[in-house]
Design an enzyme around this catalytic site. Structure first.
Site, PDB file in Angstrom:
ATOM      1  N   CYS A 381       0.836  -1.202   0.000  1.00 28.01           N
ATOM      2  CA  CYS A 381       0.000   0.000   0.000  1.00 28.01           C
ATOM      3  C   CYS A 381       0.872   1.254   0.000  1.00 28.01           C
ATOM      4  O   CYS A 381       1.400   1.624  -1.044  1.00 28.01           O
ATOM      5  CB  CYS A 381      -0.999  -0.040   1.154  1.00 28.01           C
ATOM      6  SG  CYS A 381      -2.418   1.005   0.825  1.00 28.01           S
ATOM      7  N   HIS A 507      -3.491  -4.908   0.518  1.00 26.37           N
ATOM      8  CA  HIS A 507      -2.795  -5.479   1.682  1.00 26.37           C
ATOM      9  C   HIS A 507      -2.859  -7.007   1.649  1.00 26.37           C
ATOM     10  O   HIS A 507      -3.759  -7.593   2.265  1.00 26.37           O
ATOM     11  CB  HIS A 507      -3.445  -4.972   2.975  1.00 26.37           C
ATOM     12  CG  HIS A 507      -3.226  -3.527   3.234  1.00 26.37           C
ATOM     13  ND1 HIS A 507      -2.134  -3.060   3.917  1.00 26.37           N
ATOM     14  CD2 HIS A 507      -3.950  -2.439   2.876  1.00 26.37           C
ATOM     15  CE1 HIS A 507      -2.200  -1.744   4.000  1.00 26.37           C
ATOM     16  NE2 HIS A 507      -3.283  -1.339   3.366  1.00 26.37           N
ATOM     17  N   GLU A 509      -1.217  -9.056   3.228  1.00 25.96           N
ATOM     18  CA  GLU A 509      -0.990  -9.662   4.548  1.00 25.96           C
ATOM     19  C   GLU A 509      -2.286 -10.112   5.229  1.00 25.96           C
ATOM     20  O   GLU A 509      -2.273 -11.023   6.044  1.00 25.96           O
ATOM     21  CB  GLU A 509      -0.208  -8.704   5.463  1.00 25.96           C
ATOM     22  CG  GLU A 509      -0.917  -7.432   5.897  1.00 25.96           C
ATOM     23  CD  GLU A 509      -0.735  -6.248   4.933  1.00 25.96           C
ATOM     24  OE1 GLU A 509      -0.441  -6.492   3.747  1.00 25.96           O
ATOM     25  OE2 GLU A 509      -0.912  -5.089   5.377  1.00 25.96           O
TER      26      GLU A 509
HETATM   27  N1  GLN Z   1      -1.883   6.698   3.051  1.00 26.06           N
HETATM   28  C1  GLN Z   1      -1.980   5.978   1.828  1.00 26.06           C
HETATM   29  C2  GLN Z   1      -3.340   6.128   1.184  1.00 26.06           C
HETATM   30  O1  GLN Z   1      -4.281   6.480   1.828  1.00 26.06           O
HETATM   31  C3  GLN Z   1      -1.646   4.510   2.016  1.00 26.06           C
HETATM   32  C4  GLN Z   1      -2.621   3.796   2.892  1.00 26.06           C
HETATM   33  C5  GLN Z   1      -2.121   2.472   3.374  1.00 26.06           C
HETATM   34  O2  GLN Z   1      -0.930   2.208   3.350  1.00 26.06           O
HETATM   35  N2  GLN Z   1      -3.016   1.644   3.855  1.00 26.06           N
HETATM   36  O3  GLN Z   1      -3.494   5.872   0.017  1.00 26.06           O
END
Ligand code: GLN
Length: 537
Positions: A381, A507, A509
């Site tokens: 992400c 994600h 994970e």
């Molecule tokens: N802050 C970033 C976004 O909102 C990444 C979010 C995250 O890593 N879950 O896109």
């Protein structure tokens, strides 16, 4: 009708209710039962989405996009099920529902009260999770510790639940601590006795006591707890600290917990199939190899903030018969001068998700080091967004490249806000959340790892790769290997000239399981082993 097990905690918080709940779920699943789990959290937040992971631990995301307590991650990993938003209940969500009904006039002029309206709403939610999808057994864990003011309404609801469902269909399990006190490190049962007194004051007599202790409990202690707490002797279960959390189900099986539960609930007694789980634990305890993975984030002194990443790395290790040592690196401490030295022991590097600008320059340095030194890299992400920024700045020559999140006026917004997020002002439950389909591009590392042309992965973000820069990135050697079905959103990027450089807007994970390591984590550990072999040559 389903059977219902309620897990409460006594004496202290962090006593291991989550792992106990998850372990019991695994043991029942190993006996062929369909198990679902629910967390009843007494806080007033509507969900965990707005909570700071540093204070409260990771925000876990379900397939259907609920932002939940990290315990749901344990449940999913241990029981190997996908839970839904119905598995997460908070005081905030219960009250908002009841207040919304009141505003619609659904209580027909009645006075809306804690009992029965709030308790009914809680009980309905417990019943709902049993039918959607249908389960043989529901295990509901009540967050917090018995005696907390904010948990009382949940305790009252589960008290009423036994009256409604019948004693044969419900079971109360109390997880408690047996502390060591004094110069002789004596184990003490008194706090547990008091915690049970507290439960009884609220009308609940526990059926099973799970006693966490560092040392074996004597027979006298079990007798004493049985007498004072009015719990059958065989239902006073000792729970010693295990080397790995995945060993806990094996310990509980040895102690007869699941057989006791099955008997008490009148479920069919079948022999459990423990082979797969035993295999997992054997591999964790006796790995033939070891690698070090550096995880570069900003909450590195609180393992719970990135708990699913830590577990997914372990799963990658299990799949490769390898112990994964995680070196948590504080991104704020990385500088141009110390980065290479600090990361030199890493066989692979992970940059986890995150929000806000604190620590991002250190993450970008870590990406640069991984790219230039050909160290395997997995970005998650924000870890993808940092990889794109680093590549834009240092390879494509766009020195001012940044994310609009960090610098709204940046000259090169290679990461920009999702169009549907532009006018969003609420912070809660308003990101791009939950599972979305992702098309995998043929002939890529992503395709080799997944072995599939499309996957479903879970998201939690507001920003994305800016399509205006896709060509520039591509021309310079960073390609998009996963894309949304409408080709609008970049979901995976990779650098084909690098031995293993991949990052995802989602994600992965959250979907990794000890018995089925997520392909990207399995691949990362495999690549780390290869990198280590090259280094050792
Ligand atoms: N802050 C970033 C976004 O909102 C990444 C979010 C995250 O890593 N879950 O896109």
């Amino acid at each position: 009708m389903a059977k219902f097990i309620f897990v409460t905690g006594g004496v202290v918080s962090s006593v291991g209710k989550g792992i106990t709940t998850a372990s019991l779920g695994r043991l029942l699943r190993n006996r062929g039962f369909t198990v679902t789990v629910q967390k009843l959290d007494p806080y007033i937040n509507v969900d965990a989405g707005t909570m700071n992971p540093y204070q409260h631990g990771e925000v876990f995301v379900t397939e259907d996009g609920a932002e939940t307590d990290l315990d749901l991650g344990h449940y999913e990993r241990f029981i190997d099920v996908n839970l839904t938003r119905h598995s997460s209940v908070t005081t905030g969500s219960v009250y908002s529902e009841v207040i919304a009904k009141e505003r619609k006039g659904e209580y027909l002029g009645g006075c809306v009260q804690m009992i029965p309206h709030i308790t009914n709403e809680i009980k309905e939610r417990i019943l709902r999770v049993a039918v959607d999808p249908p389960a043989d057994v529901v295990i509901a864990e009540i967050g917090g510790t018995v005696g907390d003011i904010e948990g009382q309404i949940f305790i009252e609801a589960i008290r009423q639940f036994r009256k409604d469902a019948g004693p044969g269909n419900t079971l109360y399990v109390h997880v408690t601590l047996i502390p060591e006190v004094g110069p002789w490190n004596e184990l003490k049962t008194k706090p547990t006795q008091h915690s049970v007194i507290k439960l009884r004051e609220m009308g609940i007599q526990p059926d099973v006591l799970i006693c966490r202790s560092n040392h074996p409990m004597s027979e006298e202690m079990r007798d004493k707890l049985s007498l004072f707490c009015d719990v059958q002797r065989e239902a006073v279960i000792e729970s010693r600290n295990a080397d790995t959390i995945y060993e806990v189900p094996l310990r509980y099986e040895e102690m007869g917990l699941a057989d006791l539960v099955v008997t008490r609930l009148g479920l069919a007694r079948t022999a459990p199939d423990m082979a797969e789980w035993q295999g997992i634990v054997d591999r964790i305890k006796r790995p033939s190899r070891r690698v070090t993975v550096a995880a570069v984030g900003k909450y590195t002194d609180n393992g719970d903030a990135y708990i699913s990443i830590g577990e997914a790395l372990k799963h990658g290790g299990i799949a490769n018969d390898c112990h994964v040592e995680i070196d948590w690196v504080d991104s704020e401490e990385l500088t141009e001068d110390n980065c290479a030295e600090r990361l030199s022991r890493a066989d692979a590097i992970v940059v986890p998700g995150g929000f806000g600008h604190r620590g991002i320059e250190g993450k970008i340095l870590a990406v640069q080091y991984a790219r230039e030194s050909r160290v395997p890299y997995l970005g998650l992400c924000l870890g993808l967004q940092m990889a794109v920024i680093e590549f834009a700045r240092n390879v494509c020559g766009l020195k001012a490249a940044n994310s609009e999140e960090m610098d709204p006026a940046t000259q090169h917004p290679v990461i920009h806000i999702l169009p549907e997020q532009r006018n969003v002002t609420d912070k809660g439950a308003s990101m791009r959340l939950g599972a979305y389909r992702c098309q995998i591009v043929g002939g890529t590392l992503a395709e080799r790892l997944y072995g599939d042309s499309h996957v479903y992965e879970r998201h939690r973000h507001r920003y994305e790769v800016n399509n205006d820069y896709r060509d520039t990135l591509n021309r310079n050697g960073m390609m998009c290997s996963g894309i949304s079905p409408d080709y609008r959103l970049v979901e995976i990027i990779e650098i084909p000239s690098h031995p293993f450089f991949i990052a995802t807007q989602f994600h992965p994970e959250f979907k990794s399981r000890p018995n089925r390591a997520h392909p990207l984590f399995r691949g990362l550990v495999e690549a780390a082993l290869k990198a280590q072999a090259v280094k050792d040559q």
